[in-house]
Design a protein around this motif. Sequence first.
Motif, PDB file in Angstrom:
ATOM      1  N   SER A 149       0.848  -1.188   0.000  1.00 58.44           N
ATOM      2  CA  SER A 149       0.000   0.000   0.000  1.00 58.44           C
ATOM      3  C   SER A 149       0.885   1.240   0.000  1.00 58.44           C
ATOM      4  O   SER A 149       2.107   1.153   0.147  1.00 58.44           O
ATOM      5  CB  SER A 149      -0.895   0.002   1.236  1.00 58.44           C
ATOM      6  N   ASN A 150       0.268   2.408  -0.123  1.00 57.57           N
ATOM      7  CA  ASN A 150       1.032   3.654  -0.111  1.00 57.57           C
ATOM      8  C   ASN A 150       1.829   3.811   1.175  1.00 57.57           C
ATOM      9  O   ASN A 150       2.985   4.240   1.164  1.00 57.57           O
ATOM     10  CB  ASN A 150       0.088   4.853  -0.283  1.00 57.57           C
ATOM     11  N   GLN A 151       1.199   3.442   2.289  1.00 59.47           N
ATOM     12  CA  GLN A 151       1.881   3.563   3.570  1.00 59.47           C
ATOM     13  C   GLN A 151       3.055   2.587   3.657  1.00 59.47           C
ATOM     14  O   GLN A 151       4.135   2.940   4.134  1.00 59.47           O
ATOM     15  CB  GLN A 151       0.892   3.309   4.715  1.00 59.47           C
ATOM     16  N   GLU A 152       2.847   1.349   3.176  1.00 55.52           N
ATOM     17  CA  GLU A 152       3.927   0.353   3.198  1.00 55.52           C
ATOM     18  C   GLU A 152       5.070   0.768   2.271  1.00 55.52           C
ATOM     19  O   GLU A 152       6.255   0.578   2.607  1.00 55.52           O
ATOM     20  CB  GLU A 152       3.373  -1.013   2.795  1.00 55.52           C
ATOM     21  N   GLN A 153       4.748   1.319   1.101  1.00 56.35           N
ATOM     22  CA  GLN A 153       5.782   1.798   0.191  1.00 56.35           C
ATOM     23  C   GLN A 153       6.577   2.930   0.830  1.00 56.35           C
ATOM     24  O   GLN A 153       7.820   2.967   0.731  1.00 56.35           O
ATOM     25  CB  GLN A 153       5.149   2.275  -1.122  1.00 56.35           C
ATOM     26  N   HIS A 154       5.862   3.814   1.495  1.00 60.83           N
ATOM     27  CA  HIS A 154       6.506   4.927   2.179  1.00 60.83           C
ATOM     28  C   HIS A 154       7.497   4.410   3.230  1.00 60.83           C
ATOM     29  O   HIS A 154       8.635   4.907   3.330  1.00 60.83           O
ATOM     30  CB  HIS A 154       5.427   5.794   2.837  1.00 60.83           C
ATOM     31  N   GLN A 155       7.097   3.415   3.992  1.00 70.98           N
ATOM     32  CA  GLN A 155       7.974   2.847   5.021  1.00 70.98           C
ATOM     33  C   GLN A 155       9.205   2.171   4.402  1.00 70.98           C
ATOM     34  O   GLN A 155      10.320   2.308   4.901  1.00 70.98           O
ATOM     35  CB  GLN A 155       7.189   1.842   5.873  1.00 70.98           C
ATOM     36  N   GLN A 156       8.981   1.445   3.285  1.00 71.96           N
ATOM     37  CA  GLN A 156      10.100   0.774   2.627  1.00 71.96           C
ATOM     38  C   GLN A 156      11.100   1.778   2.078  1.00 71.96           C
ATOM     39  O   GLN A 156      12.319   1.563   2.149  1.00 71.96           O
ATOM     40  CB  GLN A 156       9.587  -0.118   1.484  1.00 71.96           C
ATOM     41  N   VAL A 157      10.594   2.865   1.529  1.00 70.15           N
ATOM     42  CA  VAL A 157      11.481   3.897   0.996  1.00 70.15           C
ATOM     43  C   VAL A 157      12.298   4.512   2.125  1.00 70.15           C
ATOM     44  O   VAL A 157      13.509   4.739   1.983  1.00 70.15           O
ATOM     45  CB  VAL A 157      10.667   4.976   0.246  1.00 70.15           C
ATOM     46  N   ARG A 158      11.662   4.783   3.258  1.00 69.73           N
ATOM     47  CA  ARG A 158      12.382   5.348   4.403  1.00 69.73           C
ATOM     48  C   ARG A 158      13.500   4.407   4.863  1.00 69.73           C
ATOM     49  O   ARG A 158      14.619   4.839   5.173  1.00 69.73           O
ATOM     50  CB  ARG A 158      11.407   5.601   5.557  1.00 69.73           C
ATOM     51  N   LYS A 159      13.198   3.099   4.908  1.00 68.22           N
ATOM     52  CA  LYS A 159      14.212   2.117   5.310  1.00 68.22           C
ATOM     53  C   LYS A 159      15.352   2.075   4.303  1.00 68.22           C
ATOM     54  O   LYS A 159      16.529   1.995   4.677  1.00 68.22           O
ATOM     55  CB  LYS A 159      13.576   0.731   5.437  1.00 68.22           C
ATOM     56  N   MET A 160      15.014   2.133   3.008  1.00 69.26           N
ATOM     57  CA  MET A 160      16.043   2.090   1.976  1.00 69.26           C
ATOM     58  C   MET A 160      16.916   3.337   2.021  1.00 69.26           C
ATOM     59  O   MET A 160      18.137   3.259   1.855  1.00 69.26           O
ATOM     60  CB  MET A 160      15.399   1.928   0.592  1.00 69.26           C
ATOM     61  N   MET A 161      16.296   4.495   2.268  1.00 69.94           N
ATOM     62  CA  MET A 161      17.073   5.727   2.383  1.00 69.94           C
ATOM     63  C   MET A 161      18.060   5.640   3.538  1.00 69.94           C
ATOM     64  O   MET A 161      19.215   6.071   3.422  1.00 69.94           O
ATOM     65  CB  MET A 161      16.138   6.922   2.571  1.00 69.94           C
ATOM     66  N   GLU A 162      17.620   5.077   4.638  1.00 68.58           N
ATOM     67  CA  GLU A 162      18.522   4.899   5.783  1.00 68.58           C
ATOM     68  C   GLU A 162      19.647   3.932   5.430  1.00 68.58           C
ATOM     69  O   GLU A 162      20.807   4.147   5.793  1.00 68.58           O
ATOM     70  CB  GLU A 162      17.729   4.379   6.986  1.00 68.58           C
ATOM     71  N   LEU A 163      19.301   2.886   4.675  1.00 70.77           N
ATOM     72  CA  LEU A 163      20.280   1.864   4.305  1.00 70.77           C
ATOM     73  C   LEU A 163      21.369   2.440   3.406  1.00 70.77           C
ATOM     74  O   LEU A 163      22.551   2.109   3.558  1.00 70.77           O
ATOM     75  CB  LEU A 163      19.578   0.696   3.601  1.00 70.77           C
ATOM     76  N   VAL A 164      20.985   3.307   2.459  1.00 71.67           N
ATOM     77  CA  VAL A 164      21.972   3.853   1.523  1.00 71.67           C
ATOM     78  C   VAL A 164      22.570   5.170   2.014  1.00 71.67           C
ATOM     79  O   VAL A 164      23.347   5.810   1.305  1.00 71.67           O
ATOM     80  CB  VAL A 164      21.368   4.055   0.113  1.00 71.67           C
ATOM     81  N   GLY A 165      22.216   5.589   3.224  1.00 72.79           N
ATOM     82  CA  GLY A 165      22.843   6.758   3.822  1.00 72.79           C
ATOM     83  C   GLY A 165      22.278   8.085   3.379  1.00 72.79           C
ATOM     84  O   GLY A 165      23.000   9.094   3.368  1.00 72.79           O
ATOM     85  N   LEU A 166      20.998   8.122   3.019  1.00 73.28           N
ATOM     86  CA  LEU A 166      20.344   9.386   2.668  1.00 73.28           C
ATOM     87  C   LEU A 166      19.586   9.918   3.880  1.00 73.28           C
ATOM     88  O   LEU A 166      18.783   9.192   4.463  1.00 73.28           O
ATOM     89  CB  LEU A 166      19.374   9.184   1.501  1.00 73.28           C
ATOM     90  N   PRO A 167      19.800  11.171   4.256  1.00 72.46           N
ATOM     91  CA  PRO A 167      19.050  11.724   5.400  1.00 72.46           C
ATOM     92  C   PRO A 167      17.562  11.824   5.075  1.00 72.46           C
ATOM     93  O   PRO A 167      17.171  12.081   3.930  1.00 72.46           O
ATOM     94  CB  PRO A 167      19.674  13.104   5.595  1.00 72.46           C
ATOM     95  N   SER A 168      16.727  11.630   6.086  1.00 73.16           N
ATOM     96  CA  SER A 168      15.275  11.633   5.874  1.00 73.16           C
ATOM     97  C   SER A 168      14.762  12.980   5.370  1.00 73.16           C
ATOM     98  O   SER A 168      13.722  13.056   4.729  1.00 73.16           O
ATOM     99  CB  SER A 168      14.552  11.258   7.173  1.00 73.16           C
TER     100      SER A 168
END
Length: 672
Positions: free
Chosen positions: A470-489
């Motif tokens: 869902s949109n919310q789940e996609q949003h959460q996955q993107v946040r996790k991926m950003m943290e993983l690749v070192g992008l600030p929120s």
Amino acid sequence: MNMASILDIQDLSVDIPTDSSTLHAVRGISLELNRGETLGIVGESGSGKSMTALALMNLLPPAAKRQASCIDFDGSDLTHATERELASKIRGQRIGMIFQEPMTSLNPVYSIGRQLKETMTLHRKVSDTEAENRAVYLLEKVGLPDPASRLKQYPHELSGGQRQRVMIAMALMNEPELLIADEPTTALDVTIQAQILHLLRELQQEFGMSMILITHDLGVVSRAADNIAVMYAGDIVETGKTGEVLENPRHPYTKGLLECVPGYKGQSQQRLGAIPGIVPAMTGDISGCAFASRCPRAAGVCRTTNPPTKKLHQGRYFVCHEPDVEGRGLAAERPTASERTVTSNVRGTEDILTVDHVSCTFSVRRGMFGKRKPLQALDDVSLTLKKGEVLALVGESGCGKTTLTRTIMGLQAPSTGSVTLNGQRIENLPPMDRARMIQPIFQDPYSSLNPRKTIGEIIAKPLFVHGIGSNQEQHQQVRKMMELVGLPSRVFNSYPDQLSGGQRQRAAIGRALILNPEVVICDEPTSALDVSVQAQILNLLLDLRDELDLTYLFVTHNLSVVQHMADRVAVMYLGEIVECGERDQVMSDPKHPYTHALMNSALSISPGESVPDPGLSGDFPNPMNRPSGCPFHPRCPLADQQCREQAPGPELIDNTLVQCWKARTAGNQLKS
């Protein structure tokens, strides 16, 4: 200005007004260049290197303001020269310049001959014949075969290396006393880079020129420059003899740059150092050291008080408070080799990707009414990629690397042969399934990201296309991926043009990994980045490889990156894999003469050593006119009649697969 100097710059500043403040692009620098010597200016993008060179000849943007105590060029103060004097007597005549990108520097609608001749006739009273003779002479000097016929050609008819040679010839048309080379080899293959630098050194000695070499490649400057000036945020932070500065750096920024270079001091198995952040834009009132926000040794005084200039001896200076003289620059911030090594201990034996006897032929028409001719981009290529490994694919531009990667991703159908991914033929996989299994990371992060989408939308796009969550789940996955690749929120809602080059590449990596692919194709992922950002991205890719159990096909022409990243190496030439084996075996004991030339062309940081001569004759051949026999024989120093008439087949020698009639003796022959 001493008698040996040809250029003496004192207190040069360049200020550029902006809507809200003033950008201090160059901040009161002083430099000196002796006759016949080369000064290397190094630093990250935004340091002010090119702006310094442009300020010498007053080629600045209209709004820019240049100030200097003096710019003494061979006894003349250029700060007092009028625009007419600069245009008629200095630019192009006494000071020549080679720009970074020859394709955009040469006029595409004028022939090479016209552009070369105009450079001379605009400044001197010479006949057209004299200018043409000079042009032919210089084209021959810079190594272009059949120089007279080149005068009628246009820039698009020449290769990148040939265009850069034309730019060098153009800069020398009026026998300048000073040559400014702004990143002259950045976009070139490693063999062409070595040839161009070797050529510049020879021409410099022949014509007695002085040279300013602007680059971010420390390997280039270590071989080609007599003295070095390290720039940061518009200021010179360290200067001196090249060997002294690179072997005993005193400023933390210089130390940090060196620790970012793969293979520096032989530490190829260690994690690279990395300088956090980016070069700041120097605007408004400035206090303290500009490097303080990125320096692990910074103390309170560094942030409040301008650092003093310290003199070690004549010509050797650095600018620093030195709060911790025994500090090791940026290295203290990174894990040791025992904590993190580059070579993977978990590489599997399972083949995840197999390229089996793949050939790819295109039908190409020359001109509007010309006949179609076959172009063989790939010729009987076979490769295997094991789960968890990094396979580096190297070779000059035009060798078929891009065609091979497109074929592997199923974007180009092979003429013969097959590609198998996880036991399934690539053409039988539905496009959506294929995209989940294999993803690319492209060379230029700016052009590969949609400028109208936010970073969050860009990384989430694959999830949206595949209907995952869902949109919310996609949003959460993107946040996790950003943290993983070192992008600030905070950049979730930012656009690509609001990010630095390294952050954009991290976003591209996040987008590629969001579907959890098994194979990632990295197509020159760091070639457009500064060495400091390159180190961050290479560290990140290796961390992600271990954490997510990824497999990489790493396409690059940077051999120091290959040495740092790869488990195995495949060398391509004219659509063929000419050598493939374990990294250390291929790089330390190459069997094929072409691999040997590539390794000879690599410019490691070796102050005092000359620029190597690759030993290759001629340019990379046109795939439309493939040579008979071995495709490498026209450029090979060992070629004989058998090489010219018969194509060699693959042979396994010391666990290395090689295609060469001379493979068993080539190493000894070329070393001798």
